[in-house]
Write an enzyme that holds these catalytic residues in place. Structure first.
Site, PDB file in Angstrom:
ATOM      1  N   THR A   1      15.859  30.503  29.069  1.00 12.40           N
ATOM      2  CA  THR A   1      16.499  31.818  29.141  1.00 12.40           C
ATOM      3  C   THR A   1      15.963  32.555  30.373  1.00 12.40           C
ATOM      4  O   THR A   1      14.847  32.302  30.833  1.00 12.40           O
ATOM      5  CB  THR A   1      16.232  32.643  27.865  1.00 12.40           C
ATOM      6  OG1 THR A   1      14.822  32.894  27.752  1.00 12.40           O
ATOM      7  CG2 THR A   1      16.737  31.922  26.627  1.00 12.40           C
ATOM      8  N   GLY A   2      16.795  33.441  30.924  1.00 11.60           N
ATOM      9  CA  GLY A   2      16.353  34.205  32.095  1.00 11.60           C
ATOM     10  C   GLY A   2      16.154  33.322  33.307  1.00 11.60           C
ATOM     11  O   GLY A   2      15.186  33.475  34.062  1.00 11.60           O
TER      12      GLY A   2
ATOM     13  N   SER B   1      16.399  34.541  37.908  1.00  8.10           N
ATOM     14  CA  SER B   1      15.524  35.357  38.749  1.00  8.10           C
ATOM     15  C   SER B   1      14.092  34.876  38.560  1.00  8.10           C
ATOM     16  O   SER B   1      13.795  34.150  37.604  1.00  8.10           O
ATOM     17  CB  SER B   1      15.665  36.820  38.294  1.00  8.10           C
ATOM     18  OG  SER B   1      14.684  37.631  38.865  1.00  8.10           O
ATOM     19  N   GLY B   2      13.217  35.278  39.475  1.00 10.49           N
ATOM     20  CA  GLY B   2      11.763  35.130  39.327  1.00 10.49           C
ATOM     21  C   GLY B   2      11.293  33.808  38.765  1.00 10.49           C
ATOM     22  O   GLY B   2      11.657  32.720  39.230  1.00 10.49           O
TER      23      GLY B   2
ATOM     24  N   TYR C   1       6.857  46.943  26.121  1.00 15.39           N
ATOM     25  CA  TYR C   1       6.792  45.679  26.864  1.00 15.39           C
ATOM     26  C   TYR C   1       5.518  44.914  26.507  1.00 15.39           C
ATOM     27  O   TYR C   1       5.567  43.738  26.123  1.00 15.39           O
ATOM     28  CB  TYR C   1       6.873  45.903  28.383  1.00 15.39           C
ATOM     29  CG  TYR C   1       6.622  44.612  29.136  1.00 15.39           C
ATOM     30  CD1 TYR C   1       7.564  43.590  29.126  1.00 15.39           C
ATOM     31  CD2 TYR C   1       5.403  44.383  29.798  1.00 15.39           C
ATOM     32  CE1 TYR C   1       7.323  42.372  29.756  1.00 15.39           C
ATOM     33  CE2 TYR C   1       5.156  43.167  30.437  1.00 15.39           C
ATOM     34  CZ  TYR C   1       6.117  42.159  30.411  1.00 15.39           C
ATOM     35  OH  TYR C   1       5.870  40.956  31.031  1.00 15.39           O
TER      36      TYR C   1
END
Ligand SMILES: NC(=O)c1ccc[n+]([C@@H]2O[C@H](COP(=O)([O-])OP(=O)(O)OC[C@H]3O[C@@H](n4cnc5c(N)ncnc54)[C@H](OP(=O)(O)O)[C@@H]3O)[C@@H](O)[C@H]2O)c1
Length: 292
Positions: A10-11, A14-15, A165
């Site tokens: 997932t994700g 990016s990065g 977070y």
């Protein structure tokens, strides 16, 4: 792993997630790239193919802050993917402001914890039939800055305190501990990884203080490619094939905070996460007992 292993990350747009995808692609894996939208996914796949021309990539799009989209993602994968050797839960938001999703859940909690919790319940049959398989959850050393957590907010949709977070990164480790316990004897392992301090887009929704800190320290942060080494190691190395319930950084097992080691808290997190989904009609009781 025999044949071409398949990973879902997932994700991946990016990065760290993009770097992990490229490195898995370089090793010959097939990678299902989780993306918020198809366009973002295809753009990231193009960037990766420009460095790894033979990378076997497929974009699978879903907004992970919305559990209905997580469900639809899981069912598309179950329909189209014969095996899943690894699931890397990497996507995260680091919003400083309080934003509730359309389903009434605080965004960081929804994306960083609840999406992975629901996804693995729905994908469990595929992971079981593909075993040995590995689950890797990207956490962070900031988990140790959290000294208390009120899990009742999880059910009501209130923000996690004191910093949603950081708290979500603590929950990632608690989740891995309970997941590893429930997966004992299945051939599926579950571990957490801390990538270190990495130059990525994570701070884009951060408030003043955190944003300034991220900007000032940017030259000291490691590159996504360097940071990907630990998650890729956990996903592929035979050295860790049997390791489960552990937390790694720099390819070494590390201690976690006392709160992250608390088995009662881990069990309670599991129960309240299931309750939050069932209460909102986002999962059924049957789905939530997949692990027994
Ligand atoms: N950067 C650090 O210093 C650091 C340190 C410790 C741990 N970590 C962890 O590393 C992981 C990766 O973060 P990163 O630093 O690489 O940040 P990033 O560059 O912001 O990447 C985050 C990824 O998650 C995706 N994402 C976020 N919300 C989503 C949603 N609702 N639906 C679908 N995808 C969504 C993003 O997609 P979009 O591009 O569409 O937003 C992006 O692909 C996170 O778990 C983070 O907590 C990072």
């Amino acid at each position: 792993m025999e044949g071409r292993p398949t990973f879902l990350i997932t994700g991946a747009t990016s990065g760290l997630g993009e770097a992990i995808t490229a490195q898995l692609g370089e090793r010959g894996a097939r990678v299902l790239m989780g993306a918020r939208t198809p366009d973002r996914g295809e753009a990231a796949a193009e960037r990766i193919r420009s460095r790894v021309p033979n990378a076997d990539l497929e974009v699978v799009a879903a907004d992970l802050s919305l559990m209905q989209e997580v469900r639809s993602l899981a069912y598309r994968i179950l329909d189209s993917t014969p095996r899943l050797d690894g699931l890397i839960l990497n996507a995260a938001e680091a919003r400083s402001d309080l934003v509730l999703t359309a389903e009434g859940i605080e965004t960081n909690f929804a994306t960083n914890h609840l999406a992975g919790f629901l996804l693995i319940h729905l994908l469990l049959p595929l992971l079981r039939s593909s075993a040995p398989a590995r689950v890797i959850v990207i956490s962070s050393s900031v988990h140790s800055q959290v000294r208390m957590v009120d899990l009742s907010s999880v059910v009501t949709g209130a923000p996690l305190t004191p910093d949603s977070y950081k708290t979500s990164k603590l929950l990632n480790i608690l989740f891995v501990h309970e997941l590893a316990r429930r997966l004992e004897g299945t051939g599926i392992t579950a571990n957490a990884a801390d990538p270190g301090f990495v130059r990525t887009n994570l701070g884009r929704h951060a408030g003043g203080g955190r944003r300034m800190l991220l900007t000032i320290t940017r030259p000291m942060q490691t590159s996504p490619d360097q940071a990907a080494a630990t998650p890729v190691y956990l996903a592929t190395s035979s050295e860790v094939a049997k390791v489960t319930g552990a937390y790694y950084s720099d390819r070494h097992q590390r201690e976690v905070s006392d709160l992250a080691k608390n088995p009662k808290l881990a069990r309670r997190l599991w129960a309240v996460s299931a309750q939050a989904l069932v209460n909102r009609g986002l999962a059924t009781l049957n789905e939530m007992i997949a692990f027994g």
